[in-house]
Design an enzyme around this catalytic site. Sequence first.
Site, PDB file in Angstrom:
ATOM      1  N   GLU A 225       0.652  -1.087   0.048  1.00 44.31           N
ATOM      2  CA  GLU A 225      -0.012   0.040   0.143  1.00 44.31           C
ATOM      3  C   GLU A 225       0.867   1.257   0.039  1.00 44.31           C
ATOM      4  O   GLU A 225       0.731   2.068   0.838  1.00 44.31           O
ATOM      5  CB  GLU A 225      -0.976  -0.124   1.299  1.00 44.31           C
TER       6      GLU A 225
ATOM      7  N   GLU B  66      -4.962  -8.757  -1.341  1.00 43.64           N
ATOM      8  CA  GLU B  66      -5.454  -8.535  -0.070  1.00 43.64           C
ATOM      9  C   GLU B  66      -6.858  -7.721  -0.129  1.00 43.64           C
ATOM     10  O   GLU B  66      -6.919  -7.056  -0.976  1.00 43.64           O
ATOM     11  CB  GLU B  66      -4.630  -7.666   0.734  1.00 43.64           C
TER      12      GLU B  66
END
Length: 543
Positions: free
Chosen positions: A200, A318
Amino acid sequence: MEVKLLLLLLLGLVCLNHLRLSSAQQPEEATVIVKGSTRIAETDENYVCATIDWWPPEKCNYNQCPWGQTSILNLDLDHPFLAQAIQAFGNLRIRLGGSLQDRVVYDVGTESPCSPFRNMSNGLFGFSVGCLSMDRWDKLNDLFQKTGAIITFGVNALYGRYNVRRSIWAGKWNSSNAYDFIKYTISKGYPVSSWEFGNELSGHGIGAKVDAKLYGKDVIEFKSILRQLYKAPLSQPLLLAPGGFFDQQWYSQLLQTSGHGVVNALTHHVYNLGGGDDVHLIRKILDSKYLDRAEDTYRDMQLTIQRHGTWSSAWVSESGGVFNNGGLLVSNTFINSIWYLDQLGMASQYNTKVFCRQTLIGGNYGLLDTQTFLPNPDYYSALLWHRLMGNGVLSVDMIAPRGLRAYAHCRRQQQGITLLLINLSNTTGYNVTLQNDINVSLGRRPNPEKRSSFTHRLRKAVSWLGSKPSSDAKKREEYHLTAKDGNLQSKTMLLNGVPLELGDDGSAPAMNPVLVGVDSPVYIAPTSIVFVVLPKFEAKACS
């Protein structure tokens, strides 16, 4: 054998009659036409994946601290339910990673003490740097090798960088610690299938962000390390990046900078339902238009790869649906399987190769309960998908309200197809007529006022699927998933009316279908799910 088949048929009739009687309204008619002549996409054989995260027990949101002892550093690896839960999949893909992976140091040749994460007000995500000892890495690999798990490991991509201002990080990545760790992993013979670079840090980032061009240059270096350390060409693991939220411009730049053949899979995360304190989570899950919004991300990812990186593929590395630990009494209950299975189906239509669920265990969204290690409903949904849905994705046309969802795949490692039906309506059941496009071609969706006449013509079409059937071809398998007592927030899922529960030894229950005549409609109850296996369905794309 014939007696057994008869008993299964009778059980199926009893189950279906019970489902019909429990419906508040008369069922409506719907038609699903499966186009079995060509595949529209393909997934990896191990499409279903689950994550194990780094979060310590002190990770809290909304006055909830649901992680307990479930992180990579403290999970009870000897718990008997854990190994059996993994083994039930045969070869479950497990991704090790998460927000704190970019603050992990690997204790290989380091001189400082190897300490776990601790609270630190000015640290990234409120935590200090943490350390993975090689003793712990050895024990993790003992579990993975015993259970046949396929491992993806997320590497620290902030190592050596510095925080410029706010969430912006700059500087060259220091590869030395990752190099030593991967070298140790190879020396021990641990089979890591893929290495993911960072978590991220793409686009606007979550907590931290890195420029796409800088990231691309570092990915080139990481690829060079993998090629250097894995000597044999056939032993080369995949390189995944960037494991973040999709940003078309950033992802395109990453592919352009890193160049041909470097990033094997472009990874992104999906949390499309909102935060764990959102009081509208259930409404969103049952809203067809809301669910459809995620389709734009999958489509744009596919287009980005087609335009800038045809050598790469799309992975969801994810996806928990609800960010900040998941939604209490939503993510770990029956209602979430409607979201989860719909996302598995939707993503697969856009050539997504792997879909990793956040988490295997940990937070409110674990497939396994954080305290007891008992399966939550989504565990059984994942297991059924893995066992029934093959890697060939087929196109589906429907004459039905928006609340009925349908996805079709080639049957897993066997002849025929598997159809997944999801009913979002909490009041209306459907009698779903199944058709093969060899017999009927739907074309474009008909006007509502023509629905009845069109459906009537479909009913007059041949009632069997494909070529003339034998007696075996007249039966199909059905797996009806419903909530216990009709409570959508129940932690108990029923399969064909029977609660799914572990055996006394922790083994997964038998997940047997009911057998139903192939020429009868499939009844799907309100807010329920059904997998339909058609062993004799004539589909050239699946032969």
